[in-house]
Design a protein around this motif. Structure first.
Motif, PDB file in Angstrom:
ATOM      1  N   UNK A  88     -18.029  -5.991  57.743  1.00 44.86           N
ATOM      2  CA  UNK A  88     -17.868  -4.990  56.673  1.00 44.86           C
ATOM      3  C   UNK A  88     -18.630  -5.353  55.410  1.00 44.86           C
ATOM      4  N   UNK A  89     -18.628  -6.638  55.083  1.00 45.08           N
ATOM      5  CA  UNK A  89     -19.277  -7.067  53.845  1.00 45.08           C
ATOM      6  C   UNK A  89     -20.664  -7.639  54.085  1.00 45.08           C
ATOM      7  N   UNK A  90     -21.140  -7.552  55.335  1.00 49.03           N
ATOM      8  CA  UNK A  90     -22.469  -8.023  55.709  1.00 49.03           C
ATOM      9  C   UNK A  90     -22.728  -9.434  55.170  1.00 49.03           C
ATOM     10  N   UNK A  91     -21.749 -10.324  55.463  1.00 44.27           N
ATOM     11  CA  UNK A  91     -21.828 -11.684  54.939  1.00 44.27           C
ATOM     12  C   UNK A  91     -21.201 -12.624  55.971  1.00 44.27           C
ATOM     13  N   UNK A 105      -1.284   3.662  48.581  1.00 46.55           N
ATOM     14  CA  UNK A 105      -0.637   2.723  47.651  1.00 46.55           C
ATOM     15  C   UNK A 105      -0.641   1.306  48.222  1.00 46.55           C
ATOM     16  N   UNK A 106      -0.349   1.184  49.522  1.00 48.32           N
ATOM     17  CA  UNK A 106      -0.372  -0.146  50.146  1.00 48.32           C
ATOM     18  C   UNK A 106      -1.778  -0.733  50.105  1.00 48.32           C
ATOM     19  N   UNK A 107      -2.769   0.085  50.412  1.00 52.58           N
ATOM     20  CA  UNK A 107      -4.152  -0.389  50.449  1.00 52.58           C
ATOM     21  C   UNK A 107      -4.590  -0.971  49.115  1.00 52.58           C
ATOM     22  N   UNK A 108      -4.103  -0.402  48.036  1.00 51.94           N
ATOM     23  CA  UNK A 108      -4.540  -0.862  46.717  1.00 51.94           C
ATOM     24  C   UNK A 108      -3.631  -1.943  46.136  1.00 51.94           C
ATOM     25  N   UNK A 109      -2.519  -2.236  46.789  1.00 52.05           N
ATOM     26  CA  UNK A 109      -1.550  -3.176  46.227  1.00 52.05           C
ATOM     27  C   UNK A 109      -1.772  -4.629  46.632  1.00 52.05           C
ATOM     28  N   UNK A 111      -5.719 -17.108  50.276  1.00 54.96           N
ATOM     29  CA  UNK A 111      -5.971 -16.992  48.837  1.00 54.96           C
ATOM     30  C   UNK A 111      -7.201 -16.148  48.491  1.00 54.96           C
ATOM     31  N   UNK A 112      -7.975 -15.747  49.488  1.00 53.15           N
ATOM     32  CA  UNK A 112      -9.206 -14.996  49.235  1.00 53.15           C
ATOM     33  C   UNK A 112      -8.902 -13.650  48.584  1.00 53.15           C
ATOM     34  N   UNK A 113      -9.688 -13.301  47.559  1.00 53.86           N
ATOM     35  CA  UNK A 113      -9.530 -12.020  46.879  1.00 53.86           C
ATOM     36  C   UNK A 113     -10.866 -11.278  46.885  1.00 53.86           C
ATOM     37  N   UNK A 114     -10.825 -10.017  46.533  1.00 52.19           N
ATOM     38  CA  UNK A 114     -12.042  -9.208  46.494  1.00 52.19           C
ATOM     39  C   UNK A 114     -13.069  -9.794  45.527  1.00 52.19           C
ATOM     40  N   UNK A 136     -16.323  -3.944  46.850  1.00 52.13           N
ATOM     41  CA  UNK A 136     -16.001  -2.978  45.804  1.00 52.13           C
ATOM     42  C   UNK A 136     -15.055  -1.933  46.382  1.00 52.13           C
ATOM     43  N   UNK A 137     -14.795  -0.881  45.623  1.00 49.29           N
ATOM     44  CA  UNK A 137     -13.808   0.109  46.072  1.00 49.29           C
ATOM     45  C   UNK A 137     -14.241   0.811  47.363  1.00 49.29           C
ATOM     46  N   UNK A 138     -15.518   1.082  47.498  1.00 49.33           N
ATOM     47  CA  UNK A 138     -15.998   1.761  48.701  1.00 49.33           C
ATOM     48  C   UNK A 138     -15.890   0.863  49.928  1.00 49.33           C
ATOM     49  N   UNK A 139     -16.332  -0.379  49.809  1.00 53.35           N
ATOM     50  CA  UNK A 139     -16.235  -1.280  50.959  1.00 53.35           C
ATOM     51  C   UNK A 139     -14.778  -1.631  51.255  1.00 53.35           C
ATOM     52  N   UNK A 140     -13.924  -1.596  50.244  1.00 50.67           N
ATOM     53  CA  UNK A 140     -12.503  -1.848  50.474  1.00 50.67           C
ATOM     54  C   UNK A 140     -11.922  -0.767  51.390  1.00 50.67           C
ATOM     55  N   UNK A 141     -12.235   0.480  51.107  1.00 48.73           N
ATOM     56  CA  UNK A 141     -11.746   1.581  51.942  1.00 48.73           C
ATOM     57  C   UNK A 141     -12.288   1.436  53.362  1.00 48.73           C
ATOM     58  N   UNK A 142     -13.564   1.146  53.491  1.00 50.41           N
ATOM     59  CA  UNK A 142     -14.167   0.962  54.813  1.00 50.41           C
ATOM     60  C   UNK A 142     -13.508  -0.190  55.563  1.00 50.41           C
ATOM     61  N   UNK A 143     -13.255  -1.281  54.851  1.00 46.29           N
ATOM     62  CA  UNK A 143     -12.604  -2.450  55.436  1.00 46.29           C
ATOM     63  C   UNK A 143     -11.192  -2.094  55.905  1.00 46.29           C
TER      64      UNK A 143
END
Length: 84
Positions: free
Chosen positions: A18-21, A61-65, A29-32, A39-46
């Motif tokens: 998803x993040x091409x990495x 709401x869960x996706x963004x929390x 502990x990993x965060x965005x 970013x917000x677009x890749x978050x939705x895709x992920x």
């Protein structure tokens, strides 16, 4: 219900794609902020990729929390069918 470590190991290749990495490794502990291009677009895709791969559904709401990948993995583990 799958163990969180099992979920994390399944998340790593999804994140890498998803993040091409290829250097991204799913850790609790990993965060965005830690992942270039998350970013917000890749978050939705992920999140959509996760829903398809694990057979789970999350509300907007869960996706963004989720504050980190550990919280995400715990939620996936709680929602996943036993055979996952």
């Amino acid at each position: 219900m799958p163990e969180i470590d099992s979920v994390l190991s399944r998340l790593t290749p999804l994140m890498q794609e998803c993040f091409d990495n290829d250097d991204v490794v799913a850790t609790p502990a990993l965060t965005a902020i830690d992942v270039p291009g998350w970013d917000s677009l890749t978050h939705v895709r992920f999140m959509l990729t996760i829903e398809r791969s694990f057979g789970v559904k999350f509300s907007a709401a869960e996706m963004s929390a989720f504050e980190n990948v550990g919280q995400l993995a715990a939620a996936i583990a709680a929602k996943s069918p036993v055979s996952a």
